[in-house]
Design an enzyme around this catalytic site. Structure first.
Site, short mmCIF file in Angstrom:
data_model
loop_
_atom_site.label_atom_id
_atom_site.label_comp_id
_atom_site.label_asym_id
_atom_site.label_seq_id
_atom_site.Cartn_x
_atom_site.Cartn_y
_atom_site.Cartn_z
N HIS A 124 -2.37 -1.85 5.60
CA HIS A 124 -2.51 -0.83 4.86
C HIS A 124 -4.12 -0.45 5.00
CE1 HIS A 124 -3.23 -4.42 2.74
NE2 HIS A 124 -4.01 -3.95 2.13
N HIS A 142 -7.19 1.29 2.85
CA HIS A 142 -7.66 1.74 1.48
C HIS A 142 -8.45 3.10 1.77
CE1 HIS A 142 -7.52 -2.14 -0.53
NE2 HIS A 142 -7.38 -2.65 0.83
P1 AMP Z 1 -6.00 -6.08 0.45
O1 AMP Z 1 -6.54 -7.09 -0.49
O2 AMP Z 1 -6.76 -5.30 1.48
O3 AMP Z 1 -4.56 -6.64 1.15
O4 AMP Z 1 -5.29 -4.98 -0.45
C1 AMP Z 1 -4.09 -5.05 -1.39
C2 AMP Z 1 -4.25 -3.91 -2.24
O5 AMP Z 1 -2.74 -4.04 -2.74
C3 AMP Z 1 -4.95 -4.41 -3.64
O6 AMP Z 1 -6.09 -3.22 -3.83
C4 AMP Z 1 -3.98 -4.38 -4.62
O7 AMP Z 1 -4.51 -3.75 -5.69
C5 AMP Z 1 -2.75 -3.40 -4.17
N1 AMP Z 1 -1.56 -3.77 -4.92
C6 AMP Z 1 -0.93 -5.01 -4.91
N2 AMP Z 1 0.28 -4.66 -5.60
C7 AMP Z 1 0.43 -3.36 -5.67
C8 AMP Z 1 1.63 -2.61 -5.98
N3 AMP Z 1 2.83 -3.24 -6.53
N4 AMP Z 1 1.14 -1.24 -5.96
C9 AMP Z 1 0.11 -0.71 -5.57
N5 AMP Z 1 -1.08 -1.50 -5.12
C10 AMP Z 1 -0.64 -2.72 -5.04
#
Ligand code: AMP
Length: 138
Positions: A98, A100
């Site tokens: 993903h 950001h």
């Molecule tokens: P990373 O640390 O780069 O893997 O980012 C993962 C992101 O996913 C974090 O910013 C979380 O806040 C986000 N996240 C986790 N669960 C969910 C969810 N159910 N819906 C939307 N975002 C999420």
């Protein structure tokens, strides 16, 4: 077991959808680092940018660009951070690629500051290092 983003893509968990096409989904991050913080991901599972097929990666990045543009034009962001974490060691917490897209506002609250530490390059052989990486490119 499916990761949380695969479950969102399959409609098992709700999300705030920002964009969707055949290959890409974009949703609001559940924890809004700044207002409008969006995650852009491929629908087909891959663990990180490093293992993402190039054609899908191009589609994900093209959507990230368009969302960044919308954050500027619609939300009034003055800048945008576009970043992706690859691997736990790099801070990746959800093992589904993903990107950001984080809008940045004038004098706004929230956000983050990227701090990079500098290594002592006098102890490194930079030409050899560049050659090593270069030769590892497939
Ligand atoms: P990373 O640390 O780069 O893997 O980012 C993962 C992101 O996913 C974090 O910013 C979380 O806040 C986000 N996240 C986790 N669960 C969910 C969810 N159910 N819906 C939307 N975002 C999420």
């Amino acid at each position: 077991m499916k990761d949380i983003f695969c479950r969102i893509i399959d409609g098992e968990i709700p999300c705030n959808k920002v964009y969707e096409d055949d290959d890409v989904l974009a949703i609001l991050d559940i924890s809004q680092t700044t207002k409008g913080h969006t995650l852009v991901m491929p629908k087909h599972h891959c663990e990180s940018l490093l293992s993402c097929p190039a054609d899908i990666l191009n589609k994900v990045m093209a959507v990230a660009q368009r969302i960044g543009q919308a954050e500027v034009s619609v939300l009034g962001a003055k800048g945008v951070n576009i970043l992706t974490n690859c691997g736990e060691m790099a801070g990746q917490t959800v093992p589904h690629f993903h990107v950001h897209v984080i809008p940045r506002y004038l004098g706004g609250e929230g956000g983050f500051r990227l701090t990079m530490t500098e290594q002592d390059t006098s102890k490194m052989n930079l030409p050899v290092l560049a050659k090593q990486i270069s030769e590892g490119i497939k």
